[in-house]
Design a protein around this motif. Sequence first.
Motif, PDB file in Angstrom:
ATOM      1  N   LYS A  63       0.835  -1.203   0.000  1.00  0.00           N
ATOM      2  CA  LYS A  63       0.000   0.000   0.000  1.00  0.00           C
ATOM      3  C   LYS A  63       0.869   1.251   0.000  1.00  0.00           C
ATOM      4  CE  LYS A  63      -3.802   2.179   2.561  1.00  0.00           C
ATOM      5  NZ  LYS A  63      -4.669   2.067   3.772  1.00  0.00           N
ATOM      6  N   ALA A  64       1.935   1.252   0.800  1.00  0.00           N
ATOM      7  CA  ALA A  64       2.825   2.412   0.858  1.00  0.00           C
ATOM      8  C   ALA A  64       3.522   2.639  -0.479  1.00  0.00           C
ATOM      9  CB  ALA A  64       3.855   2.216   1.971  1.00  0.00           C
ATOM     10  N   VAL A  65       3.931   1.551  -1.153  1.00  0.00           N
ATOM     11  CA  VAL A  65       4.579   1.660  -2.459  1.00  0.00           C
ATOM     12  C   VAL A  65       3.640   2.281  -3.476  1.00  0.00           C
ATOM     13  CG1 VAL A  65       5.366   0.274  -4.425  1.00  0.00           C
ATOM     14  CG2 VAL A  65       6.259  -0.192  -2.137  1.00  0.00           C
ATOM     15  N   GLN A  66       2.390   1.842  -3.454  1.00  0.00           N
ATOM     16  CA  GLN A  66       1.401   2.394  -4.388  1.00  0.00           C
ATOM     17  C   GLN A  66       1.158   3.868  -4.122  1.00  0.00           C
ATOM     18  OE1 GLN A  66      -1.865  -0.279  -3.653  1.00  0.00           O
ATOM     19  NE2 GLN A  66      -1.111  -1.828  -5.092  1.00  0.00           N
ATOM     20  N   GLU A  67       1.058   4.249  -2.852  1.00  0.00           N
ATOM     21  CA  GLU A  67       0.812   5.653  -2.510  1.00  0.00           C
ATOM     22  C   GLU A  67       2.012   6.529  -2.871  1.00  0.00           C
ATOM     23  OE1 GLU A  67      -0.192   5.729   1.605  1.00  0.00           O
ATOM     24  OE2 GLU A  67      -2.225   4.928   1.307  1.00  0.00           O
ATOM     25  N   ALA A  68       3.215   5.953  -2.792  1.00  0.00           N
ATOM     26  CA  ALA A  68       4.422   6.726  -3.097  1.00  0.00           C
ATOM     27  C   ALA A  68       4.733   6.764  -4.590  1.00  0.00           C
ATOM     28  CB  ALA A  68       5.609   6.143  -2.353  1.00  0.00           C
ATOM     29  N   SER A  69       4.014   5.966  -5.383  1.00  0.00           N
ATOM     30  CA  SER A  69       4.196   5.913  -6.844  1.00  0.00           C
ATOM     31  C   SER A  69       5.646   5.598  -7.226  1.00  0.00           C
ATOM     32  CB  SER A  69       3.761   7.237  -7.487  1.00  0.00           C
ATOM     33  OG  SER A  69       2.401   7.490  -7.252  1.00  0.00           O
ATOM     34  N   ILE A  70       6.193   4.568  -6.597  1.00  0.00           N
ATOM     35  CA  ILE A  70       7.538   4.111  -6.956  1.00  0.00           C
ATOM     36  C   ILE A  70       7.441   2.710  -7.528  1.00  0.00           C
ATOM     37  CG2 ILE A  70       8.685   5.532  -5.216  1.00  0.00           C
ATOM     38  CD1 ILE A  70       8.941   3.006  -3.488  1.00  0.00           C
ATOM     39  N   THR A  71       8.466   2.312  -8.277  1.00  0.00           N
ATOM     40  CA  THR A  71       8.522   0.964  -8.857  1.00  0.00           C
ATOM     41  C   THR A  71       9.669   0.208  -8.197  1.00  0.00           C
ATOM     42  OG1 THR A  71       7.727   1.831 -10.968  1.00  0.00           O
ATOM     43  CG2 THR A  71       8.700  -0.366 -10.981  1.00  0.00           C
ATOM     44  N   PRO A  72       9.365  -0.596  -7.174  1.00  0.00           N
ATOM     45  CA  PRO A  72      10.438  -1.300  -6.467  1.00  0.00           C
ATOM     46  C   PRO A  72      11.033  -2.421  -7.308  1.00  0.00           C
ATOM     47  CG  PRO A  72       8.313  -1.997  -5.624  1.00  0.00           C
ATOM     48  CD  PRO A  72       8.039  -0.899  -6.608  1.00  0.00           C
ATOM     49  N   LEU A  73      12.324  -2.686  -7.084  1.00  0.00           N
ATOM     50  CA  LEU A  73      13.026  -3.777  -7.742  1.00  0.00           C
ATOM     51  C   LEU A  73      13.651  -4.649  -6.661  1.00  0.00           C
ATOM     52  CD1 LEU A  73      14.892  -1.740 -10.508  1.00  0.00           C
ATOM     53  CD2 LEU A  73      12.774  -3.035 -10.788  1.00  0.00           C
ATOM     54  N   GLY A  74      13.226  -5.878  -6.586  1.00  0.00           N
ATOM     55  CA  GLY A  74      13.764  -6.771  -5.567  1.00  0.00           C
ATOM     56  C   GLY A  74      13.033  -6.654  -4.244  1.00  0.00           C
ATOM     57  N   GLN A  75      13.538  -7.369  -3.244  1.00  0.00           N
ATOM     58  CA  GLN A  75      12.903  -7.414  -1.934  1.00  0.00           C
ATOM     59  C   GLN A  75      13.390  -6.262  -1.056  1.00  0.00           C
ATOM     60  OE1 GLN A  75      10.468  -9.573  -1.007  1.00  0.00           O
ATOM     61  NE2 GLN A  75      10.577 -10.224  -3.156  1.00  0.00           N
ATOM     62  N   PRO A  76      12.483  -5.665  -0.264  1.00  0.00           N
ATOM     63  CA  PRO A  76      12.880  -4.541   0.599  1.00  0.00           C
ATOM     64  C   PRO A  76      13.553  -5.019   1.882  1.00  0.00           C
ATOM     65  CG  PRO A  76      10.567  -5.024   0.921  1.00  0.00           C
ATOM     66  CD  PRO A  76      11.046  -5.974  -0.155  1.00  0.00           C
ATOM     67  N   GLU A  77      14.332  -4.142   2.484  1.00  0.00           N
ATOM     68  CA  GLU A  77      14.872  -4.371   3.825  1.00  0.00           C
ATOM     69  C   GLU A  77      13.971  -3.601   4.794  1.00  0.00           C
ATOM     70  OE1 GLU A  77      18.934  -3.217   3.972  1.00  0.00           O
ATOM     71  OE2 GLU A  77      19.530  -4.505   2.287  1.00  0.00           O
ATOM     72  N   VAL A  78      13.179  -4.359   5.565  1.00  0.00           N
ATOM     73  CA  VAL A  78      12.148  -3.748   6.418  1.00  0.00           C
ATOM     74  C   VAL A  78      12.594  -3.788   7.878  1.00  0.00           C
ATOM     75  CG1 VAL A  78       9.735  -3.874   7.162  1.00  0.00           C
ATOM     76  CG2 VAL A  78      10.340  -4.436   4.792  1.00  0.00           C
ATOM     77  N   GLU A  79      12.342  -2.690   8.571  1.00  0.00           N
ATOM     78  CA  GLU A  79      12.664  -2.606  10.003  1.00  0.00           C
ATOM     79  C   GLU A  79      11.557  -1.841  10.721  1.00  0.00           C
ATOM     80  OE1 GLU A  79      16.066  -0.814  13.053  1.00  0.00           O
ATOM     81  OE2 GLU A  79      16.237  -0.498  10.882  1.00  0.00           O
ATOM     82  N   VAL A  80      11.030  -2.438  11.796  1.00  0.00           N
ATOM     83  CA  VAL A  80      10.037  -1.751  12.629  1.00  0.00           C
ATOM     84  C   VAL A  80      10.800  -0.807  13.549  1.00  0.00           C
ATOM     85  CG1 VAL A  80       8.227  -2.004  14.358  1.00  0.00           C
ATOM     86  CG2 VAL A  80       8.430  -3.687  12.504  1.00  0.00           C
ATOM     87  N   THR A  81      10.560   0.484  13.383  1.00  0.00           N
ATOM     88  CA  THR A  81      11.322   1.492  14.139  1.00  0.00           C
ATOM     89  C   THR A  81      10.563   2.048  15.329  1.00  0.00           C
ATOM     90  OG1 THR A  81      10.529   3.146  12.544  1.00  0.00           O
ATOM     91  CG2 THR A  81      12.707   2.183  12.153  1.00  0.00           C
ATOM     92  N   LYS A  82       9.262   1.864  15.373  1.00  0.00           N
ATOM     93  CA  LYS A  82       8.482   2.373  16.505  1.00  0.00           C
ATOM     94  C   LYS A  82       7.259   1.488  16.685  1.00  0.00           C
ATOM     95  CE  LYS A  82       8.044   6.802  16.833  1.00  0.00           C
ATOM     96  NZ  LYS A  82       7.584   8.198  16.594  1.00  0.00           N
ATOM     97  N   LEU A  83       6.975   1.132  17.914  1.00  0.00           N
ATOM     98  CA  LEU A  83       5.789   0.341  18.232  1.00  0.00           C
ATOM     99  C   LEU A  83       5.192   0.866  19.531  1.00  0.00           C
ATOM    100  CD1 LEU A  83       3.778  -1.951  17.997  1.00  0.00           C
ATOM    101  CD2 LEU A  83       5.506  -3.512  18.922  1.00  0.00           C
TER     102      LEU A  83
END
Length: 488
Positions: free
Chosen positions: A78-98
Amino acid sequence: MPSTVEELSPNRVRLTVEVPFAELKPSLDKAYKSIAEQVTIPGFRKGKVPPMVIDQRFGRGMVLQEAINDALPGLYTKAVQEASITPLGQPEVEVTKLEDGDLIEFTAEVDVRPEFDLPDFSSVAVEVEPLDVSEELVEQQLQTLRERFGSLIDVERAAGEGDVVTLDLVATKDGETLEDAQAEGITYKVGAGGMLDGLDDALTGLSAGESKEFTSTLVGGAARGTEADIRVTVSKVQEQELPEIDDDFAQMVSEFDTAEQLRGDVVSRLTNMARLDQAAKARDAVLEAIVADLDVSLPEGLRTDELAARRTQIEQQLAQAGLSLEQYLQESEEAEEAETPEEFWAEVEVRGEAALKAQLLLDKVADDREIGVEQEDLTQHIFRKAQQSNTSPEQEMQHMMEHNHLPEWMTEIRRGKALALIVESATVTDTAGEKVELANLGNDGSITEPAADEPAGAESPDSPDSPDSPDSPDSPASPASATETESR
C-alpha cells in the motif's frame, strides 16, 4: 497511512510509514486465533482461549510480533502504491516504533527503477541474414525421412561407413578394467561420430565376431577425460536398405500422392522454419541494438543478485552434467569466445547486465503504454509453455497455481507485448536490402510456429525458439531472454 520517501541514491529509496494501530486489528485478531488453536490451557477449550489469557501466559509481545509479520506485506504494498515508486527486488524492512494501542512505524529500503528516457523506436534499424533454404538442406531432410522408413539387413561382410553394427566396448587402464566404461549390445552407425574418437576407424573393416583395440579418451562416467585402451567387438553387421523417393513412398509416409508434392511440402516447411529463425533473430537484434545504446544505471543490489543467480544456475548445470568449467570451455562450441574461466564469467556478467537493462526497458514501455494482460493472453502463454515443456495445458495451469507463478507469468506476457510493440516500430531488413516481414512475431513478443500440416513420419528441423539446451550453461546469451523469468 502517512508515509515519506527519502532518496538514498538515484536507484534506492527509504520509505518511512506510520500505521494507525487500528489498521493492525485484523492481523491481531488473526494472531490471537492462531495461537488459541495451537495451545492447550486447562479450563479452556482448544481455540477458545481469550486474548487476555494469551497475553498473560505468552506475553503481548509475541502476539504483536505475529500480527506485524502478517500485516507488513500488505502495508508495504500500500505504501509503495501511494508513493508511486517501482520497487526492484525485496525490501529491507525494520520496525522502528511500536506504541501498543497507538501506532506502528516501519522503514523499508528498496531498489527502485531508475528514471531514463525511451528512445525513438522507429529510428532503430537492424539487419539479419536472408532466408536460405538450400537444396542440400532439402536433400538432408528427405534422406532423414528415408532412413526412418528404411530397413536393416544382416550381411556377412566387413563393416563400412553407413553400416549399422551391434558392438561391445570394454575400456582398460594399465591392464585394469574400468567398471564404468563397459557396454554391451550397442547399436551404432559407422561414420556417425559422437561416441569415442577413433571408434569409426576401428570398426571399419571388422566383421561379426571380430575385435580391435585402440586408444581414446573417455567422454562419460567416473573416468571421464581419462585416456584408456578400448577393445571393441562386433557381433552383427547390418546394411541399411533405403526406399526410393517415389509416389509409393510419398503415400506411405505422408498424406501426399506424389513424390513431387512431398518434396514441395519439405521445402515449404523448411522455408517456414527459416522464416521463424529469421524472425527470432530480428527480434533479438532490435532489442540488443536498443539496449546497447540505453543510458541507464543498474541498481547495485539488483545487479549483484542477478549475477549471483546466473552463476549459481551455471554451476548447478555443470555439476549435473559432471563437467568442470574448464572441461565445458574445451568441449562446447557455444563457449568458443571464452578461452578461460575468467573470460567466461566476464561474458556472463555482460549478458546479465544486458538482460537487466532489457527488463527495465520492457517494463517501462509496458507501464508508459499501459499494456495490460487479458485472459486470452494468459491462455496462449500456458499453451505455449505446455508445448515447450511437452506437457498438457492442464498440467501447466496446476503448476502455476501450486507454485504461485501467476505474477511472474503476467510479467513475462507484459514484457513480450512491449517487445512486440518495439519490434513492430523498428525497421528490419536482410543483408540483401529486402524488408523482413515479421509475420511470425506474436503480439506478446514470442515467435510462433507457422501454421502448416506436417506429413506423417516427417521430421521437423529444430525450432530456433525452443527452450534452452540443458547442456548449455547460461545459454540465454541475448537480452531477449528478459521477456521470461525462471519459474520452475
